[in-house]
Design an enzyme around this catalytic site. Structure first.
Site, PDB file in Angstrom:
ATOM      1  N   GLU A 149       2.098  -0.268  -6.874  1.00 21.58           N
ATOM      2  CA  GLU A 149       1.919   0.987  -6.149  1.00 21.58           C
ATOM      3  C   GLU A 149       3.301   1.408  -5.651  1.00 21.58           C
ATOM      4  O   GLU A 149       4.012   0.615  -5.027  1.00 21.58           O
ATOM      5  CB  GLU A 149       0.964   0.804  -4.969  1.00 21.58           C
ATOM      6  CG  GLU A 149      -0.465   0.526  -5.384  1.00 21.58           C
ATOM      7  CD  GLU A 149      -1.439   0.610  -4.217  1.00 21.58           C
ATOM      8  OE1 GLU A 149      -1.052   1.131  -3.147  1.00 21.58           O
ATOM      9  OE2 GLU A 149      -2.591   0.171  -4.376  1.00 21.58           O
TER      10      GLU A 149
ATOM     11  N   CYS B  42      18.060  -3.414   9.048  1.00 20.83           N
ATOM     12  CA  CYS B  42      18.821  -3.540   7.806  1.00 20.83           C
ATOM     13  C   CYS B  42      20.233  -2.990   8.016  1.00 20.83           C
ATOM     14  O   CYS B  42      20.387  -1.828   8.413  1.00 20.83           O
ATOM     15  CB  CYS B  42      18.117  -2.776   6.694  1.00 20.83           C
ATOM     16  SG  CYS B  42      18.811  -3.068   5.059  1.00 20.83           S
TER      17      CYS B  42
ATOM     18  N   ASP C  20      -3.486  -7.556   1.536  1.00 20.92           N
ATOM     19  CA  ASP C  20      -3.475  -6.862   0.247  1.00 20.92           C
ATOM     20  C   ASP C  20      -2.777  -7.769  -0.761  1.00 20.92           C
ATOM     21  O   ASP C  20      -1.552  -7.924  -0.736  1.00 20.92           O
ATOM     22  CB  ASP C  20      -2.746  -5.527   0.343  1.00 20.92           C
ATOM     23  CG  ASP C  20      -3.526  -4.484   1.116  1.00 20.92           C
ATOM     24  OD1 ASP C  20      -4.758  -4.633   1.224  1.00 20.92           O
ATOM     25  OD2 ASP C  20      -2.916  -3.518   1.605  1.00 20.92           O
TER      26      ASP C  20
ATOM     27  N   CYS D 283      -4.067   1.310   6.216  1.00 22.05           N
ATOM     28  CA  CYS D 283      -2.985   0.948   5.308  1.00 22.05           C
ATOM     29  C   CYS D 283      -2.022   0.042   6.060  1.00 22.05           C
ATOM     30  O   CYS D 283      -1.150   0.527   6.792  1.00 22.05           O
ATOM     31  CB  CYS D 283      -2.255   2.181   4.790  1.00 22.05           C
ATOM     32  SG  CYS D 283      -1.020   1.792   3.531  1.00 22.05           S
TER      33      CYS D 283
ATOM     34  N   CYS E 170       0.834  -1.207   0.000  1.00 22.63           N
ATOM     35  CA  CYS E 170       0.000   0.000   0.000  1.00 22.63           C
ATOM     36  C   CYS E 170       0.864   1.250   0.000  1.00 22.63           C
ATOM     37  O   CYS E 170       1.677   1.454   0.899  1.00 22.63           O
ATOM     38  CB  CYS E 170      -0.908  -0.011   1.224  1.00 22.63           C
ATOM     39  SG  CYS E 170      -1.858   1.506   1.453  1.00 22.63           S
TER      40      CYS E 170
ATOM     41  N   TYR F 150      -5.918   4.507 -10.813  1.00 20.79           N
ATOM     42  CA  TYR F 150      -5.874   3.598  -9.672  1.00 20.79           C
ATOM     43  C   TYR F 150      -6.718   2.359  -9.942  1.00 20.79           C
ATOM     44  O   TYR F 150      -6.303   1.231  -9.660  1.00 20.79           O
ATOM     45  CB  TYR F 150      -6.372   4.325  -8.426  1.00 20.79           C
ATOM     46  CG  TYR F 150      -6.410   3.462  -7.187  1.00 20.79           C
ATOM     47  CD1 TYR F 150      -5.233   3.021  -6.581  1.00 20.79           C
ATOM     48  CD2 TYR F 150      -7.624   3.090  -6.605  1.00 20.79           C
ATOM     49  CE1 TYR F 150      -5.260   2.229  -5.439  1.00 20.79           C
ATOM     50  CE2 TYR F 150      -7.656   2.307  -5.461  1.00 20.79           C
ATOM     51  CZ  TYR F 150      -6.466   1.878  -4.883  1.00 20.79           C
ATOM     52  OH  TYR F 150      -6.498   1.098  -3.767  1.00 20.79           O
TER      53      TYR F 150
ATOM     54  N   TYR G 113       0.849  -4.904  -5.295  1.00 19.58           N
ATOM     55  CA  TYR G 113       1.349  -4.802  -3.914  1.00 19.58           C
ATOM     56  C   TYR G 113       2.731  -5.445  -3.747  1.00 19.58           C
ATOM     57  O   TYR G 113       3.190  -5.640  -2.627  1.00 19.58           O
ATOM     58  CB  TYR G 113       0.361  -5.452  -2.948  1.00 19.58           C
ATOM     59  CG  TYR G 113      -0.980  -4.772  -2.914  1.00 19.58           C
ATOM     60  CD1 TYR G 113      -1.105  -3.454  -2.473  1.00 19.58           C
ATOM     61  CD2 TYR G 113      -2.128  -5.449  -3.329  1.00 19.58           C
ATOM     62  CE1 TYR G 113      -2.338  -2.831  -2.452  1.00 19.58           C
ATOM     63  CE2 TYR G 113      -3.372  -4.824  -3.300  1.00 19.58           C
ATOM     64  CZ  TYR G 113      -3.470  -3.517  -2.862  1.00 19.58           C
ATOM     65  OH  TYR G 113      -4.700  -2.893  -2.832  1.00 19.58           O
TER      66      TYR G 113
END
Length: 220
Positions: free
Chosen positions: A99, A211, A134, A202, A56, A87, A139
């Site tokens: 997206e 990371c 999603d 969302c 999203c 969209y 996605y």
């Protein structure tokens, strides 16, 4: 009874929706939160572009605009074939686009390696064509690089972070790493959506794994 659904697949260029020659909607000039421009020409020189798909795009954009050293952000569609999609078209999976969030940054303020850390730490890059509930190719996790230097860092980051994820019990990274062909802006109401709609839904499925920037950042 369980119903097995086919896994989402990327559409081919031949089967993608045809699109059009220009946008069907207007695009704002400035960022709803920062007031800076989200479209060229920008207010300063020396800026670079990074493009990421993290599921999203509402939450993905917020992850980046909240970073003090990011200059500007915008959401849109990238990585596919259909020119100037809407969209609704992107949601069919027939444009091939993900997206995406477009991040404008000054490398003197924040490095591309740091942006990669924001990318990897704020979604689950092991889920393939989905993020949580999603589901669909729009996605997917994606890094769309704009230079060879970005490609090299993205590939190194995926290897380094993949090792950390494996140690934490996650599967292999499925992130697409590909050159950016074109970024198409999303509709006005999508831009900075979670600032305009602070209770908007969302889901962002961060793994909680850090990371290791120092393992793939350039030495100079």
């Amino acid at each position: 009874m369980s119903i097995l659904r086919p896994k989402p697949q990327l559409v081919t260029a031949e089967n993608a929706l045809p699109g059009r020659a220009d946008y069907l909607f207007s695009i704002p000039e400035t960022h709803y939160v920062t007031g800076r421009r989200i479209r060229e020409p920008f207010e300063r020189d020396g800026l670079e572009t990074a493009v990421f798909g993290m599921g999203c795009f509402w939450g993905a954009e917020k992850d980046f605009w909240q970073h003090d050293n990011v200059f500007s952000t915008a959401v849109g569609y990238a990585g596919g074939f259909t020119p100037y999609p809407t969209y609704e078209e992107t949601c069919t999976g027939r444009t091939g686009h993900a997206e995406a969030v477009r991040v404008i940054f000054d490398p003197a303020d924040i490095s591309y390696a740091e942006l990669l850390s924001v990318f990897f730490e704020n979604h689950d890059p092991t889920q393939g064509m989905r993020q949580g509930n999603d589901v669909g190719s729009q996605y997917r996790s994606a890094i769309l690089y704009t230079s060879e230097a970005q490609r090299e860092q993205a590939e190194a980051a995926a290897v380094a972070f993949g090792k950390r994820l494996a140690e934490a019990g996650y599967g292999a990274i499925t992130t697409e790493i590909a050159p950016l062909r074109e970024f198409y802006y999303a509709e006005d109401y999508h831009q900075q959506y979670l600032a305009k709609n602070p209770y908007g839904y969302c889901p962002m499925l961060a793994t909680g794994v850090s990371c290791p920037v120092g393992l793939f950042a350039p030495s100079s």
